[in-house]
Design an enzyme around this catalytic site. Structure first.
Site, short mmCIF file in Angstrom:
data_model
loop_
_atom_site.label_atom_id
_atom_site.label_comp_id
_atom_site.label_asym_id
_atom_site.label_seq_id
_atom_site.Cartn_x
_atom_site.Cartn_y
_atom_site.Cartn_z
N ASN A 1 68.50 -39.64 99.98
CA ASN A 1 69.57 -39.48 100.99
C ASN A 1 70.90 -39.96 100.42
OD1 ASN A 1 67.37 -38.92 102.58
ND2 ASN A 1 67.40 -40.86 103.67
N ASP A 2 70.89 -41.19 99.91
CA ASP A 2 72.12 -41.72 99.34
C ASP A 2 72.41 -41.15 97.96
OD1 ASP A 2 73.45 -43.43 101.19
OD2 ASP A 2 71.73 -44.78 101.07
N ARG B 1 76.60 -38.16 103.73
CA ARG B 1 75.25 -37.81 104.17
C ARG B 1 75.16 -37.58 105.67
NH1 ARG B 1 71.47 -43.11 103.49
NH2 ARG B 1 70.31 -42.22 105.22
N GLU C 1 69.33 -45.15 94.14
CA GLU C 1 70.07 -44.30 95.09
C GLU C 1 71.56 -44.24 94.75
OE1 GLU C 1 69.58 -45.80 99.08
OE2 GLU C 1 69.68 -47.88 98.43
N CYS D 1 61.49 -42.03 98.66
CA CYS D 1 61.37 -42.36 100.09
C CYS D 1 62.51 -41.76 100.91
CB CYS D 1 61.27 -43.86 100.30
SG CYS D 1 62.73 -44.75 99.70
N HIS E 1 72.22 -39.87 119.26
CA HIS E 1 71.03 -40.40 119.93
C HIS E 1 70.30 -39.31 120.71
CE1 HIS E 1 72.60 -44.76 119.62
NE2 HIS E 1 71.82 -44.44 118.62
C1 PEP Z 1 67.84 -43.13 100.99
O1 PEP Z 1 69.03 -43.41 100.81
O2 PEP Z 1 67.32 -42.09 100.56
C2 PEP Z 1 66.97 -44.04 101.75
C3 PEP Z 1 65.69 -43.84 101.85
O3 PEP Z 1 67.55 -45.09 102.38
P1 PEP Z 1 68.36 -44.99 103.76
O4 PEP Z 1 68.18 -43.59 104.29
O5 PEP Z 1 67.79 -46.04 104.64
O6 PEP Z 1 69.75 -45.27 103.31
MG MG Z 2 69.77 -45.45 101.14
#
Ligand code: PEP
Ligand code: MG
Length: 563
Positions: free
Chosen positions: A453-454, A464, A430, A501, A188
């Site tokens: 990300n995932d 991650r 993902e 995204c 945080h």
């Molecule tokens: C991702 O996994 O790239 C994603 C956009 O979702 P989150 O980061 O919310 O898991």
């Molecule tokens: Mg994700």
């Protein structure tokens, strides 16, 4: 004359600054320790409860001034204060062990913080400093001690460790950089530090002992280095870098409200990732082409219980109306792994990231899923809505989710026959299995968004949120580049939209890499929009194509820092 010293840390926020340092240190609180007689125990408990009440009041009243992530953090703190287990532990210490109130608070919170720090899960580990923060706040109230005010301090803030509540002691405009020894990049404290919009470096070990108030320092947030007492030559170099950095920021901001296109006019949709409720949709709408990802889990995390249908309906309608007809993609609930709900325990799993999270959880908790879908479909009567399912592993998951949506739509139409739901259904790509099945999925779904990300986590088998194998998290690995390319091609064949995204879309080099692989829709945090638009504008389409060919075979030689 002090010697120039270079300390390497990790980048929390980029940029360059050279300035004087002011040290921020927590004063060691001397906790009085004495035995209380049994007849005085209730008095001590009352003293503890009124300290708790005062901290709670302060937090609740400052909640109104906070926005987005900062208000989430404050809510998390309020939840810790409300924790009934710590409360009864403190009362037990006073009644059974005859501790005085301050000693009981100190002991119970220290034990809780140590327990959290010993957890394997990096998310829980990082909550330890939040608990320490609350320990200090309670002790300050109990012992009538005031925290030192740093509002008049200007320059680079240097510290051993910063707690979330420390940031309130600072004047935002006066802080030109932040450097600390703590190394939790997703804590945080890191999130709040990033919101200061100055270079921030964490993990600069030893800095608080090496630096003194007023010492000159240069922070290179791009490289993650702090240079203490730079020589005249080094200082001149960093002053130039600082000027260049400022100019770069100014130039980038010129692009903020422009459409995004390459030199030769190839157009890109730049969308924004939304989540928290208290943002200015009018501003976000003006500098983007819509919402590429609305993370509904924040709505669940920000509230003290599961949000009901009406609460969700008004939040979804608000974002749809706020974006005035631009596309809005709302993702159904994605909880599990690093996203937990404080009022709700998910089943324990040995590997939570591989467990029943996101759509898997919703499909087996139909009531929770139905409530969300009812709210989404009702909101879709106001504006076209793009509904996206997270963690789809293949066509079966998608079909099961779609079936639930259709059942909910029929139910709503029985209740309100004139209701006109207007929605499209899509998926997050993902999980590698979904990427491998992109052709089949592209045929069935209306659209997709790649969650890098995932996808990076699952493709490269690395957590991650950090951990000992953090260096293996390589967002430019050719395997990931190939996978993105494969998904782009599958959706192009079906003439259906696909964007990205994940965090990679919001990094200038990431956006260029994705553009070179054929992505034309990028969704990101609002602070990344100007930089990405400005970077894409420097390229010709032919240059992007040539880069794409190279990436396909070699990737970029970048590590975790580029995530
Ligand atoms: C991702 O996994 O790239 C994603 C956009 O979702 P989150 O980061 O919310 O898991
Ligand atoms: Mg994700």
């Amino acid at each position: 004359m002090q010697k120039e010293t270079v300390i390497n840390g990790i980048t929390i926020a980029p940029g360059v600054v050279i300035d004087e340092v002011f040290l921020f240190a927590h004063e060691e609180l001397e906790v009085p320790q004495y035995m209380v007689k049994s007849e005085e125990a209730e008095q001590e408990i009352t003293a503890y409860h009124s300290a708790l009440e005062r901290v709670m009041q302060e937090m609740t009243s400052s909640l109104a001034e906070l926005k987005g992530e900062e208000s989430e953090i404050m809510n998390a703190h309020i939840m810790i204060l409300n924790d009934s287990e710590i409360d009864s532990q403190i009362q037990d210490y006073i009644r059974m062990e005859q501790y005085n109130a301050a000693k009981a608070v100190d002991a119970a919170y220290r034990e809780f913080a140590e327990l959290m720090a010993s957890m394997d899960d990096p998310y829980l580990k990082q909550r330890s400093s939040d608990i320490q923060d609350i320990r200090l706040l309670l002790l300050e109230q109990l012992l009538h001690r005031k925290r030192k005010d740093f509002k008049r301090m200007r320059g680079i803030l240097g510290a051993n460790e910063l707690f979330p509540s420390d940031f309130k002691q600072l004047c935002r405009e006066a802080v030109t950089g932040i450097v600390t020894e703590q190394d939790e990049a997703t804590s945080h404290a890191a999130i709040i530090a990033r919101s200061f919009d100055v270079p921030v470096i964490f993990g600069a070990k030893g800095i608080s002992a090496m630096v003194q108030n007023g010492d000159l320092a240069a922070l290179d947030g791009n490289q993650g280095t702090a240079i203490l007492n730079p020589t005249a030559g080094t200082a001149a170099k960093y002053r130039n870098l600082q000027d260049a950095d400022r100019k770069k920021k100014e130039i980038r901001n010129v692009y903020l409200r422009r459409n995004c296109q390459t030199k030769d006019g190839a157009k890109f949709a730049i969308e924004v990732n939304e989540g928290t409720m208290d943002v200015n949709y009018t501003d976000d709408c003006a500098c983007s082409d819509g919402v590429g990802l609305f993370r509904t889990e924040f709505l669940y995390m920000e509230s003290a219980r599961l949000p009901d249908e009406e609460t969700q309906f008004s939040a979804y309608r608000e974002v749809l109306q706020g974006f005035r007809g631009k596309p809005v993609i709302i993702r159904t609930l994605d909880i599990g792994a690093d996203k937990q709900l404080p009022y709700f325990s998910l089943p324990e799993e040995a590997n939570p990231a591989l467990g029943k999270r996101a759509i898997r959880y919703c499909l087996s908790n139909k009531e929770l899923f139905r409530t969300q879908l009812r709210a989404l479909l009702r909101a879709s009567a106001y504006r076209d809505l793009w509904i996206m399912f997270p963690m789809i592993s293949g066509v079966e998951d998608y079909r099961a989710a779609k079936k639930t949506v259709i059942a909910v739509q029929e139910e709503l139409q029985r209740e309100v026959p004139e209701l006109q739901c207007r929605f499209k259904l899509g998926i997050m790509v993902e999980i590698p299995s979904a990427a491998m099945m992109a052709d089949t999925l592209a045929h069935e779904v209306d659209f997709a968004s790649i969650g890098t990300n995932d996808l990076t986590q699952y493709l490269e088998a690395v957590d991650r949120v950090g951990g000992s194998a953090g260096d293996y998290y390589r967002p430019f690995h050719p395997a990931l580049m190939r996978m993105v390319h494969q998904v782009v091609q599958a959706f192009a064949r079906e003439r259906k939209p696909v964007g990205v995204c994940g965090e990679l879309a919001g990094k200038p080099d990431g956006a260029v890499a994705l553009a070179s692989l054929g992505i034309r829709q990028l969704s990101m945090d609002r602070t990344s929009i100007a930089g990405v638009k400005c970077t894409i504008a420097q390229f010709e389409t032919s240059e992007l194509q040539a880069l794409g060919d190279r990436l396909f075979f070699t990737g970029f030689q970048r590590g975790r820092g580029s995530k």
